[in-house]
Design a protein around this motif. Sequence first.
Motif, PDB file in Angstrom:
ATOM      1  N   SER A 100      53.541   8.087  33.863  1.00 24.18           N
ATOM      2  CA  SER A 100      53.909   9.354  34.469  1.00 24.18           C
ATOM      3  C   SER A 100      54.360   9.038  35.976  1.00 24.18           C
ATOM      4  CB  SER A 100      52.890  10.471  34.165  1.00 24.18           C
ATOM      5  OG  SER A 100      51.555  10.314  34.857  1.00 24.18           O
ATOM      6  N   ALA A 101      53.998   8.076  36.611  1.00 22.83           N
ATOM      7  CA  ALA A 101      54.369   7.586  37.869  1.00 22.83           C
ATOM      8  C   ALA A 101      55.773   7.045  38.286  1.00 22.83           C
ATOM      9  CB  ALA A 101      53.430   6.800  38.544  1.00 22.83           C
ATOM     10  N   LEU A 102      56.185   6.699  37.041  1.00 25.21           N
ATOM     11  CA  LEU A 102      57.629   6.140  36.797  1.00 25.21           C
ATOM     12  C   LEU A 102      58.587   7.305  36.607  1.00 25.21           C
ATOM     13  CD1 LEU A 102      57.074   2.745  34.838  1.00 25.21           C
ATOM     14  CD2 LEU A 102      57.831   3.015  37.096  1.00 25.21           C
ATOM     15  N   LYS A 103      59.694   7.111  37.478  1.00 26.81           N
ATOM     16  CA  LYS A 103      60.803   8.099  37.185  1.00 26.81           C
ATOM     17  C   LYS A 103      61.340   7.771  35.850  1.00 26.81           C
ATOM     18  CE  LYS A 103      62.052   8.059  42.156  1.00 26.81           C
ATOM     19  NZ  LYS A 103      63.052   7.633  43.135  1.00 26.81           N
ATOM     20  N   PRO A 104      62.257   8.690  35.345  1.00 24.41           N
ATOM     21  CA  PRO A 104      62.866   8.369  34.065  1.00 24.41           C
ATOM     22  C   PRO A 104      63.594   7.216  34.313  1.00 24.41           C
ATOM     23  CG  PRO A 104      63.199  10.804  34.724  1.00 24.41           C
ATOM     24  CD  PRO A 104      62.657  10.133  35.707  1.00 24.41           C
ATOM     25  N   GLY A 105      63.892   6.270  33.162  1.00 25.30           N
ATOM     26  CA  GLY A 105      64.582   5.168  33.407  1.00 25.30           C
ATOM     27  C   GLY A 105      63.782   3.998  34.175  1.00 25.30           C
ATOM     28  N   GLY A 106      62.665   4.140  34.707  1.00 24.67           N
ATOM     29  CA  GLY A 106      61.697   3.263  35.606  1.00 24.67           C
ATOM     30  C   GLY A 106      61.096   2.230  34.549  1.00 24.67           C
ATOM     31  N   LYS A 107      60.554   1.127  35.276  1.00 21.57           N
ATOM     32  CA  LYS A 107      59.897   0.251  34.416  1.00 21.57           C
ATOM     33  C   LYS A 107      58.622  -0.542  35.112  1.00 21.57           C
ATOM     34  CE  LYS A 107      63.885  -3.244  34.702  1.00 21.57           C
ATOM     35  NZ  LYS A 107      64.058  -4.394  34.440  1.00 21.57           N
ATOM     36  N   LEU A 108      57.879  -1.007  34.102  1.00 22.95           N
ATOM     37  CA  LEU A 108      56.697  -1.744  34.608  1.00 22.95           C
ATOM     38  C   LEU A 108      56.694  -2.965  34.331  1.00 22.95           C
ATOM     39  CD1 LEU A 108      53.717  -1.887  35.703  1.00 22.95           C
ATOM     40  CD2 LEU A 108      53.160  -0.733  33.335  1.00 22.95           C
ATOM     41  N   VAL A 109      56.654  -4.026  35.306  1.00 18.10           N
ATOM     42  CA  VAL A 109      56.781  -5.490  34.862  1.00 18.10           C
ATOM     43  C   VAL A 109      55.288  -6.068  35.097  1.00 18.10           C
ATOM     44  CG1 VAL A 109      57.534  -7.769  35.672  1.00 18.10           C
ATOM     45  CG2 VAL A 109      59.178  -5.526  35.417  1.00 18.10           C
ATOM     46  N   GLN A 110      54.703  -6.854  34.226  1.00 18.50           N
ATOM     47  CA  GLN A 110      53.586  -7.281  34.358  1.00 18.50           C
ATOM     48  C   GLN A 110      53.614  -8.794  34.041  1.00 18.50           C
ATOM     49  OE1 GLN A 110      51.673  -4.672  31.423  1.00 18.50           O
ATOM     50  NE2 GLN A 110      50.611  -3.831  32.759  1.00 18.50           N
ATOM     51  N   GLN A 111      52.577  -9.416  34.543  1.00 17.05           N
ATOM     52  CA  GLN A 111      52.076 -10.791  34.293  1.00 17.05           C
ATOM     53  C   GLN A 111      50.617 -10.832  34.342  1.00 17.05           C
ATOM     54  OE1 GLN A 111      53.853 -14.517  35.860  1.00 17.05           O
ATOM     55  NE2 GLN A 111      51.871 -15.340  36.356  1.00 17.05           N
ATOM     56  N   PHE A 112      49.953 -11.058  33.201  1.00 17.26           N
ATOM     57  CA  PHE A 112      48.632 -11.297  33.204  1.00 17.26           C
ATOM     58  C   PHE A 112      48.008 -12.278  31.604  1.00 17.26           C
ATOM     59  CE2 PHE A 112      47.675  -8.295  29.927  1.00 17.26           C
ATOM     60  CZ  PHE A 112      48.852  -7.317  29.796  1.00 17.26           C
ATOM     61  N   PHE A 113      46.725 -12.716  32.053  1.00 15.11           N
ATOM     62  CA  PHE A 113      46.363 -13.132  30.738  1.00 15.11           C
ATOM     63  C   PHE A 113      45.565 -12.384  29.936  1.00 15.11           C
ATOM     64  CE2 PHE A 113      42.344 -14.695  32.614  1.00 15.11           C
ATOM     65  CZ  PHE A 113      42.451 -15.023  33.784  1.00 15.11           C
ATOM     66  N   SER A 114      45.582 -12.551  28.779  1.00 14.21           N
ATOM     67  CA  SER A 114      44.531 -11.577  27.871  1.00 14.21           C
ATOM     68  C   SER A 114      44.020 -12.648  26.710  1.00 14.21           C
ATOM     69  CB  SER A 114      45.147 -10.439  27.456  1.00 14.21           C
ATOM     70  OG  SER A 114      46.721 -10.915  26.908  1.00 14.21           O
ATOM     71  N   LEU A 115      42.865 -12.025  26.048  1.00 19.51           N
ATOM     72  CA  LEU A 115      42.297 -12.676  24.913  1.00 19.51           C
ATOM     73  C   LEU A 115      43.367 -12.840  24.088  1.00 19.51           C
ATOM     74  CD1 LEU A 115      38.705 -11.073  25.191  1.00 19.51           C
ATOM     75  CD2 LEU A 115      39.352 -13.448  26.081  1.00 19.51           C
ATOM     76  N   GLU A 116      43.305 -13.893  23.203  1.00 18.93           N
ATOM     77  CA  GLU A 116      44.143 -14.171  22.051  1.00 18.93           C
ATOM     78  C   GLU A 116      43.634 -14.163  20.771  1.00 18.93           C
ATOM     79  OE1 GLU A 116      47.064 -14.526  22.999  1.00 18.93           O
ATOM     80  OE2 GLU A 116      48.095 -14.937  21.333  1.00 18.93           O
ATOM     81  N   LYS A 117      42.361 -14.112  20.879  1.00 24.07           N
ATOM     82  CA  LYS A 117      41.800 -14.171  19.497  1.00 24.07           C
ATOM     83  C   LYS A 117      40.533 -13.036  19.494  1.00 24.07           C
ATOM     84  CE  LYS A 117      42.518 -19.113  19.059  1.00 24.07           C
ATOM     85  NZ  LYS A 117      41.522 -20.433  19.331  1.00 24.07           N
ATOM     86  N   GLU A 118      39.711 -13.685  19.786  1.00 22.82           N
ATOM     87  CA  GLU A 118      38.078 -12.988  19.693  1.00 22.82           C
ATOM     88  C   GLU A 118      38.051 -11.726  20.809  1.00 22.82           C
ATOM     89  OE1 GLU A 118      33.631 -14.222  19.735  1.00 22.82           O
ATOM     90  OE2 GLU A 118      35.173 -15.771  19.535  1.00 22.82           O
ATOM     91  N   GLU A 119      37.636 -10.463  20.578  1.00 23.18           N
ATOM     92  CA  GLU A 119      37.091  -9.537  21.459  1.00 23.18           C
ATOM     93  C   GLU A 119      35.896  -9.927  21.961  1.00 23.18           C
ATOM     94  OE1 GLU A 119      35.547  -5.163  21.209  1.00 23.18           O
ATOM     95  OE2 GLU A 119      37.038  -5.697  19.944  1.00 23.18           O
TER      96      GLU A 119
END
Length: 357
Positions: free
Chosen positions: A223-242
């Motif tokens: 909701s902070a983004l204007k219409p047509g806005g975008k969020l670009v992310q780079q991060f690592f996350s777990l691939e298998k197990e939680e």
Amino acid sequence: MSGLIRIFRTVLNTLTHGPLYSIAQHRISSEVPLDPVENWTFWTKPRNPITEFVVRNYPPDFVRRHILRAMLAQDHSVGIELHYDISNAFYKLFLDKEFMSYSCAYFLSERETLEDAQKNKTQLILALLNPKTGEKILDLGCGWGGMLKCIYDVTGDRNNLSGYTLSKQQLAYIKSELGLNVSLTNFITVEYEEASYDKIFSIGAMEHVRPNEILRLLQKLYSALKPGGKLVQQFFSLEKEECPASMVLGQLFFPGSLLATHSFHLHAAEQAGFKITHDSVDDYKPTLRAWYENLVNNKEKAIDLVGVAIYNKYLSFFPIFWRFFKEEEARLHRLVLEGSGTLREVERLLPGRTTIP
Ligand SMILES: C[S@@+](CC[C@H](N)C(=O)[O-])C[C@H]1O[C@@H](n2cnc3c(N)ncnc32)[C@H](O)[C@@H]1O
């Protein structure tokens, strides 16, 4: 610390936090600097199946969750200060010179240096973000401001560019060296003005967002983004197990942070209303190895700045995380999330073959 106390603490830590955590802490607390070759080999060599079974399964799941619950009860700023507010000069010893980027670089070939690869990464993020003069752009977890500076060089628009960090030393650095608009703000808990940003990006900071905070954060960003806005992310996350046992070991380096699985992130993004228009993977290992080599090459200066224990801590952190990526417990992703709509086909590209849709 006396030898006897170290041994007692190691035994106790093994019982409560598992063997890897206690071995890492024992080695870090050594009064002498770790030997770089022995240390890298120690953490990255293959393990026999019995050791592997033990380290993956101890502490058991309910103990892990108990330890993590206690760690996650603390305010975000506590863990951030412990990790980042050590010494800017120390970080300068192993990060790339141009951007002081403390996140995965983009190596296009084995011959490239860390400097080349961090430049490639910033170019890639620029291409995904496509910043324009007049657009209001926010960096969540801006580090030492390298990506903000890159965007400023493109748009020349200082007023519309801002960043958040929780590190006082990073803030001081950006204010004095770059003169950019950064504040000490928790991007997870802050309230954002509705439809106020054209673009938001975050590099290497979503790792600090706890699983139970991800959906709410993405809803707020949506909701902070204007219409047509975008969020670009780079991060690592777990691939298998939680919640693997390695999350307990990770508390030594990032206290109070806990990773979620990649599918959890994707699902939360969709639930928040985003359309995922780009999802590519990269290999974090060459960056970790380059930081290790830079730190080893600057051993004396590093110890003068931060002491043996912190030098040993980073010397342990890089190969431990290297192995974490080698074993594909986690993977580094770059994502572009756009306004509402249905989920488009998700790209899964290998390094060197990333394309910008
Ligand atoms: C690994 S560094 C990455 C820095 C930078 N984006 C880069 O690529 O070099 C993580 C950054 O996220 C910031 N951070 C983590 N959690 C945060 C939070 N809740 N609010 C604001 N900043 C946060 C840290 O202060 C740090 O600047």
